[in-house]
Enzyme design. Structure first.
Site, PDB file in Angstrom:
ATOM      1  N   ASP A 309       6.196  -3.169   4.684  1.00 20.75           N
ATOM      2  CA  ASP A 309       6.178  -4.703   4.282  1.00 20.75           C
ATOM      3  C   ASP A 309       6.552  -5.420   5.468  1.00 20.75           C
ATOM      4  OD1 ASP A 309       5.393  -4.196   1.743  1.00 20.75           O
ATOM      5  OD2 ASP A 309       7.465  -4.289   1.020  1.00 20.75           O
ATOM      6  N   TYR A 378      13.594   6.400   4.052  1.00 15.91           N
ATOM      7  CA  TYR A 378      14.142   5.172   4.382  1.00 15.91           C
ATOM      8  C   TYR A 378      15.630   4.912   4.495  1.00 15.91           C
ATOM      9  CZ  TYR A 378       9.679   4.113   2.288  1.00 15.91           C
ATOM     10  OH  TYR A 378       8.173   3.856   1.966  1.00 15.91           O
ATOM     11  N   TYR A 451       7.934   2.105  -4.463  1.00 18.64           N
ATOM     12  CA  TYR A 451       8.382   0.635  -4.078  1.00 18.64           C
ATOM     13  C   TYR A 451       9.889   0.582  -4.038  1.00 18.64           C
ATOM     14  CZ  TYR A 451       3.771  -0.813  -5.037  1.00 18.64           C
ATOM     15  OH  TYR A 451       2.137  -1.196  -4.893  1.00 18.64           O
TER      16      TYR A 451
END
Ligand SMILES: [Zn+2]
Length: 500
Positions: A309, A378, A451
């Protein structure tokens, strides 16, 4: 049928020496020294014959002998004159603009050539009877002969190598007889392949149709002869070069990028005709790498193994990407050039790239497939309303994998359909951020396509379980970094100058 008889007959029909070899089914290197090959095949060679296709017409028009020097079957395609003309044409085209070591010729030939092969096929059957097969052509087909004869010669003269993926030289060739002969073909086609019913559509005449349907086994010689002479008549005029168009190869340049900014989109971000962000990863990389390879940057296709993003950074070894560059004017990249490009991209301050290299086209599959199976790594900075407790910290240490159900987030519903997807979370590891007892740094390994923001806060139960549901209280995500991508491609290369 003896070779000598065959060659004698072909010569009497005005067939050049190269084509004589085609009818002797010569292979590759046998076309290099034609007279030598003919001798080896016990063919009497006329040493005074200077040019291929220097034809002797014993009974017809002896005065025209000197002028009738075009081969009746290849129409001069394999003559030295044509080679010269072709070479000249290539050299006066944009050829010099392309810095490519590999080339491929794509010649579009008139149908009159195919018709002439066919006429000669019928003629040989007539002359030599059943020893000439009705379904397998008696000669090495023109297309194949172009590869065997013209390709090596042109490659040698241009000092290039042959490669089907190289610079494509599109050569359009025609002949003054083409229109008239094709017109006759319409009539022949009607008679040889009549439509079975009145309403049935007639098959359109094409090169493919000629190749597949037109052979002595399928078309009667008597019908063919109504439209075309067997053997075909000699001609004066050779083939004519209409145009030469060059098309550079498709070059693929791969590397890994790191996204250092939280205010940078992946590709140009345009909403209702308005740009929302002034730059993008795609544009920064293309404008620094593209000009070396291509003139038209807008044709370059940027691909990466997933994306992040706008507000997410991508750190660690970076994310693999590829530029697909069509009609490239250059296909090589030295480490010095690559290093300069890497430096230039770094200069943006928003993206950095490394491992820049030209890769084979076949390797694009690494980027295009298996995306769903890949693992993503992440690091998320998350905030609680209250200080982190030991209990919360323990709940967010999850070494085993577990599955979640994730509805398409509301923020992407405008471009993605609403689905509930299962996703695997491989591990979760949290620690308290130094100096901030209400903040957690959480390392997360997930299946690609998860997500993360929704995995953290749960989005009102649209993602279950979520970190919020696991700890039983609200948790918010403040910053996210991609720290690793599970793709060992492209190979690591160090373009930086070695320290002496
Ligand atoms: Zn010929």
């Amino acid at each position: 049928m003896k070779n000598q008889d065959l060659v004698d007959y072909l010569r009497s029909c005005g067939v050049c020496e190269v084509c004589q070899l085609r009818y002797l089914k010569a292979r590759g290197s046998e076309y290099k020294d034609i007279k030598e090959t003919l001798r080896r095949l016990d063919i009497k060679v006329n040493e005074n014959e200077e040019n291929v296709g220097d034809i002797v017409f014993p009974e017809e028009q002896p005065t025209k002998k000197a002028r009738l020097s075009t081969c009746s079957t290849c129409l001069g395609l394999f003559s030295e004159e044509f080679q010269r003309e072709l070479l000249q044409g290539i050299l006066t085209s944009d050829f010099a603009k392309y810095d490519c070591q590999k080339i491929v010729l794509a010649i579009s030939l008139p149908m009159v050539l195919q018709l002439r092969q066919l006429a000669m096929w019928f003629a040989l059957q007539k002359r030599f009877g059943a020893s000439v097969d009705g379904t397998n052509p008696p000669d090495v087909p023109i297309k194949e002969a172009v590869k065997l004869i013209l390709h090596p010669i042109i490659c040698e003269k241009l000092a290039k190598e042959y490669d089907a993926n190289g610079l494509m030289i599109n050569i359009d060739v025609t002949h003054s007889l083409e229109a008239g002969e094709v017109e006759k073909l319409v009539g022949l086609n009607r008679e040889a392949f009549p439509a079975k019913a009145a309403h049935q559509k007639r098959i359109e005449i094409s090169r493919g149709l000629l190749e597949k349907q037109y052979q002595p086994a399928k078309v009667k010689a008597e019908i063919f002869e109504k439209y075309y002479q067997i053997p075909c008549a000699g001609v004066e005029e050779p083939l004519k070069l209409v145009s030469i168009d060059l098309q550079g190869p498709l070059v693929c340049v791969a590397g890994r990028y790191r996204k250092l900014s939280r205010e940078l989109s992946h590709t140009p971000w345009i909403l209702n005709g308005q740009r929302l962000m002034e730059d993008s990863i795609e544009e920064i990389i293309i404008r620094n790498v593209g000009p070396h390879f291509a003139e038209k940057l807008e044709k370059i296709n940027f691909m990466s193994s997933g994306r992040e993003d706008v507000d997410v950074r991508c750190l660690g070894k970076g994310r693999p990407f590829v530029l697909e560059i069509p009609n490239a004017i250059r296909s090589s990249l030295t480490t010095e050039q690559a290093y300069k490009m890497e430096q230039a991209v770094d200069g943006s301050g928003k993206v950095s790239i490394l491992n820049l290299q030209v890769v084979p086209r076949e390797e694009l599959t690494h980027i295009k497939t298996g995306e769903e199976q890949k693992k993503k790594f992440y690091r998320a900075l998350c905030a609680l309303k209250e200080p982190v407790t030991v209990e919360i910290l323990q709940k967010l240490q999850i070494p085993e994998s577990f599955d979640i159900q994730q509805k398409t987030p509301i923020r992407v519903l405008h471009r993605r359909p609403l689905h509930t997807r299962p996703r695997t979370i491989y591990s979760v590891k949290a620690k308290v951020q130094r100096g901030n007892p209400q903040a957690l740094v959480i390392d997360i390994v997930t299946q690609a396509g998860t997500y993360i923001k929704e995995l953290v806060h749960g989005e009102f139960g649209r993602t279950t379980p979520s970190f919020a549901s696991i700890i039983g209280q609200a948790i918010d995500i403040q910053a996210l970094d991609v720290v690793g991508i599970d793709l060992d491609w492209p190979p690591e290369v160090d373009n930086s100058p070695s320290v002496e």
